[in-house]
Design a protein around this motif. Structure first.
Motif, PDB file in Angstrom:
ATOM      1  N   ILE A   1       1.005  -1.580  -0.253  1.00 44.96           N
ATOM      2  CA  ILE A   1       0.259   0.225  -0.254  1.00 44.96           C
ATOM      3  C   ILE A   1       1.069   0.816  -0.020  1.00 44.96           C
ATOM      4  N   ALA A   2       0.659   2.330  -0.964  1.00 41.41           N
ATOM      5  CA  ALA A   2       1.294   3.740  -0.872  1.00 41.41           C
ATOM      6  C   ALA A   2       0.416   4.440  -1.205  1.00 41.41           C
TER       7      ALA A   2
ATOM      8  N   GLY B   1      -6.686   9.894   5.022  1.00 41.89           N
ATOM      9  CA  GLY B   1      -5.710   9.116   3.855  1.00 41.89           C
ATOM     10  C   GLY B   1      -4.659   8.171   4.351  1.00 41.89           C
ATOM     11  N   ILE B   2      -4.189   8.572   5.139  1.00 47.12           N
ATOM     12  CA  ILE B   2      -2.811   7.609   6.316  1.00 47.12           C
ATOM     13  C   ILE B   2      -3.818   6.661   7.166  1.00 47.12           C
ATOM     14  N   VAL B   3      -4.985   7.241   7.931  1.00 49.81           N
ATOM     15  CA  VAL B   3      -5.489   6.438   8.740  1.00 49.81           C
ATOM     16  C   VAL B   3      -6.119   4.665   7.802  1.00 49.81           C
ATOM     17  N   THR B   4      -6.935   5.420   6.532  1.00 49.09           N
ATOM     18  CA  THR B   4      -6.945   4.665   5.901  1.00 49.09           C
ATOM     19  C   THR B   4      -6.083   2.825   5.717  1.00 49.09           C
ATOM     20  N   ALA B   5      -4.977   4.113   5.070  1.00 48.79           N
ATOM     21  CA  ALA B   5      -3.869   3.244   4.565  1.00 48.79           C
ATOM     22  C   ALA B   5      -3.858   2.286   5.793  1.00 48.79           C
ATOM     23  N   LYS B   6      -3.604   3.431   7.134  1.00 47.04           N
ATOM     24  CA  LYS B   6      -2.465   2.222   8.390  1.00 47.04           C
ATOM     25  C   LYS B   6      -3.759   0.722   8.283  1.00 47.04           C
ATOM     26  N   THR B   7      -4.768   1.537   8.571  1.00 43.34           N
ATOM     27  CA  THR B   7      -6.045  -0.026   9.157  1.00 43.34           C
ATOM     28  C   THR B   7      -5.798  -0.854   7.493  1.00 43.34           C
ATOM     29  N   LEU B   8      -5.874  -1.105   6.793  1.00 43.38           N
ATOM     30  CA  LEU B   8      -5.322  -1.403   5.493  1.00 43.38           C
ATOM     31  C   LEU B   8      -4.142  -2.641   5.674  1.00 43.38           C
ATOM     32  N   ALA B   9      -3.229  -2.064   5.896  1.00 39.06           N
ATOM     33  CA  ALA B   9      -2.386  -2.151   6.326  1.00 39.06           C
ATOM     34  C   ALA B   9      -1.681  -3.656   6.987  1.00 39.06           C
ATOM     35  N   TYR B  10      -2.853  -2.983   8.223  1.00 40.56           N
ATOM     36  CA  TYR B  10      -2.395  -3.816   9.343  1.00 40.56           C
ATOM     37  C   TYR B  10      -3.631  -4.730   9.010  1.00 40.56           C
TER      38      TYR B  10
ATOM     39  N   LEU C   1       4.337  -1.495   3.667  1.00 41.15           N
ATOM     40  CA  LEU C   1       3.199   0.363   3.781  1.00 41.15           C
ATOM     41  C   LEU C   1       4.388   1.136   3.527  1.00 41.15           C
ATOM     42  N   ALA C   2       4.392   2.356   2.123  1.00 43.33           N
ATOM     43  CA  ALA C   2       4.866   3.197   2.029  1.00 43.33           C
ATOM     44  C   ALA C   2       4.564   4.725   1.567  1.00 43.33           C
ATOM     45  N   ALA C   3       5.298   5.028   2.360  1.00 39.60           N
ATOM     46  CA  ALA C   3       4.970   7.184   2.421  1.00 39.60           C
ATOM     47  C   ALA C   3       5.390   7.895   1.595  1.00 39.60           C
ATOM     48  N   VAL C   4       4.690   7.817   0.829  1.00 39.00           N
ATOM     49  CA  VAL C   4       5.084   8.461  -0.983  1.00 39.00           C
ATOM     50  C   VAL C   4       4.835  10.237  -0.318  1.00 39.00           C
ATOM     51  N   PRO C   5       5.900  10.950  -0.403  1.00 40.97           N
ATOM     52  CA  PRO C   5       6.287  12.852  -0.804  1.00 40.97           C
ATOM     53  C   PRO C   5       5.175  13.264  -1.264  1.00 40.97           C
ATOM     54  N   THR C   6       4.347  13.810  -0.855  1.00 40.77           N
ATOM     55  CA  THR C   6       3.801  14.725  -1.590  1.00 40.77           C
ATOM     56  C   THR C   6       3.564  15.110  -2.774  1.00 40.77           C
ATOM     57  N   LEU C   7       5.048  16.012  -2.823  1.00 38.10           N
ATOM     58  CA  LEU C   7       5.832  16.782  -3.932  1.00 38.10           C
ATOM     59  C   LEU C   7       6.476  15.622  -5.128  1.00 38.10           C
ATOM     60  N   ALA C   8       7.005  14.921  -4.677  1.00 42.14           N
ATOM     61  CA  ALA C   8       7.509  13.785  -5.052  1.00 42.14           C
ATOM     62  C   ALA C   8       6.301  14.121  -6.193  1.00 42.14           C
TER      63      ALA C   8
ATOM     64  N   PRO D   1       3.477   0.382  10.177  1.00 43.75           N
ATOM     65  CA  PRO D   1       1.607   0.997  10.105  1.00 43.75           C
ATOM     66  C   PRO D   1       1.132   1.759  11.569  1.00 43.75           C
ATOM     67  N   LEU D   2       2.332   1.319  12.674  1.00 41.99           N
ATOM     68  CA  LEU D   2       1.891   2.016  14.336  1.00 41.99           C
ATOM     69  C   LEU D   2       2.528   3.021  14.075  1.00 41.99           C
ATOM     70  N   GLN D   3       3.381   3.097  13.474  1.00 45.51           N
ATOM     71  CA  GLN D   3       4.817   4.193  13.237  1.00 45.51           C
ATOM     72  C   GLN D   3       4.374   5.538  12.690  1.00 45.51           C
ATOM     73  N   LEU D   4       3.406   5.507  11.247  1.00 48.60           N
ATOM     74  CA  LEU D   4       3.352   6.152  10.480  1.00 48.60           C
ATOM     75  C   LEU D   4       2.538   7.031  10.831  1.00 48.60           C
ATOM     76  N   VAL D   5       3.093   8.522  10.112  1.00 46.96           N
ATOM     77  CA  VAL D   5       2.225   9.742  10.528  1.00 46.96           C
ATOM     78  C   VAL D   5       2.217  10.880   9.537  1.00 46.96           C
ATOM     79  N   PRO D   6       1.488  11.471   9.146  1.00 52.83           N
ATOM     80  CA  PRO D   6       1.054  12.735   8.298  1.00 52.83           C
ATOM     81  C   PRO D   6       2.272  13.714   8.124  1.00 52.83           C
ATOM     82  N   GLN D   7       3.272  13.540   7.858  1.00 49.96           N
ATOM     83  CA  GLN D   7       4.142  15.219   7.346  1.00 49.96           C
ATOM     84  C   GLN D   7       3.329  16.542   6.722  1.00 49.96           C
ATOM     85  N   TYR D   8       2.726  16.789   7.972  1.00 51.81           N
ATOM     86  CA  TYR D   8       2.496  18.649   8.078  1.00 51.81           C
ATOM     87  C   TYR D   8       2.752  19.576   7.590  1.00 51.81           C
TER      88      TYR D   8
END
Length: 233
Positions: free
Chosen positions: A64-65, A79-88, A94-101, A209-216
């Motif tokens: 899941i990205a 998006g992140i809560v949903t991705a974490k739940t599905l990955a768990y 699970l991959a966290a993709v930087p939005t600007l990249a 999944p337990l460590q992923l948080v949004p990068q605001y």
């Protein structure tokens, strides 16, 4: 690898399913999210529909990205809560993709520098300058700047990758010769999110999944107000 890509960083967002074999990431199906307010009641049915299109269930997912920021505070959290739940639930990587990249991906940055820019509200913008196709091993720093200051950094023969709503705010302030890339309605393409997510996973850069948080990249208005009140007290 059966991969689900999720982007909720912008006003609408998108989801996609892709099959990854080695360096080949092939999007099998994709869809924009409804224009109605983004909630679990709109995101989850869209994911379910995409999985059904390729006859997958959640348990068939192996990756899941999800875009991790910057972007809409509410959208990123969803998006992140949903991705974490599905990955768990599925055991998928699970991959966290930087939005600007993801916004800069596929924009031919090797030919001329590409600035990926997102509206940060308050007449400010998030930005990153890419001089090559985004490489997950070495990404440029995300800047938060006033739009006037950002416009002063752009130069002739550089390109701007930004959603139409953001472009409308800054178009008149751009220097002559800056190319505004067409076709970006809302945010990153789901194909770019999938491709970068697959690259992150291949490089071993997965997230618990337990460590992923949004990068605001900034505090919310409420947090800034609370901090200002505390400093005055």
């Amino acid at each position: 690898m059966n991969l689900l890509a999720i982007d909720t960083s912008g006003r609408r967002g998108s989801v996609a399913v892709a099959q990854v074999r080695g360096a080949d990431c092939r999007v099998l199906s994709q869809a924009a999210l409804p224009a109605s307010p983004r909630t679990a009641q709109t995101l989850l049915p869209a994911i379910r529909d995409q999985l059904a299109t390729v006859d997958w269930s959640v348990s068939d997912l192996t990756a899941i990205a999800v875009t991790s920021g910057p972007g809409s505070f509410t959208g990123l959290r969803l998006g992140i809560v949903t991705a974490k739940t599905l990955a768990y639930a599925s055991g998928a990587q699970l991959a966290a993709v930087p939005t600007l990249a993801a916004l800069a991906a596929g924009r031919d940055a090797a030919r001329r520098p590409v600035w990926a820019v997102l509206d940060a509200q308050r007449d400010e913008a998030f930005a990153a300058r890419f001089t090559a196709e985004p490489n997950v091993a070495a990404l440029p720093e995300v800047q938060l700047a006033a739009i006037d200051a950002l416009a002063g950094l752009l130069q002739s023969r550089e390109a701007l990758a930004t959603p139409q709503a953001t472009l409308a705010k800054i178009a008149e302030r751009l220097p002559a010769g800056v190319e505004a890339i067409d076709g970006i309605d809302d945010g990153p393409s789901p194909a770019a999110v999938a491709q970068l997510g697959a690259a992150l996973i291949a490089a071993g850069r997965t997230v618990d999944p337990l460590q992923l948080v949004p990068q605001y990249y900034r505090r919310s208005a409420a947090e800034e107000k609370a901090a200002a009140s505390a400093s005055q007290g």
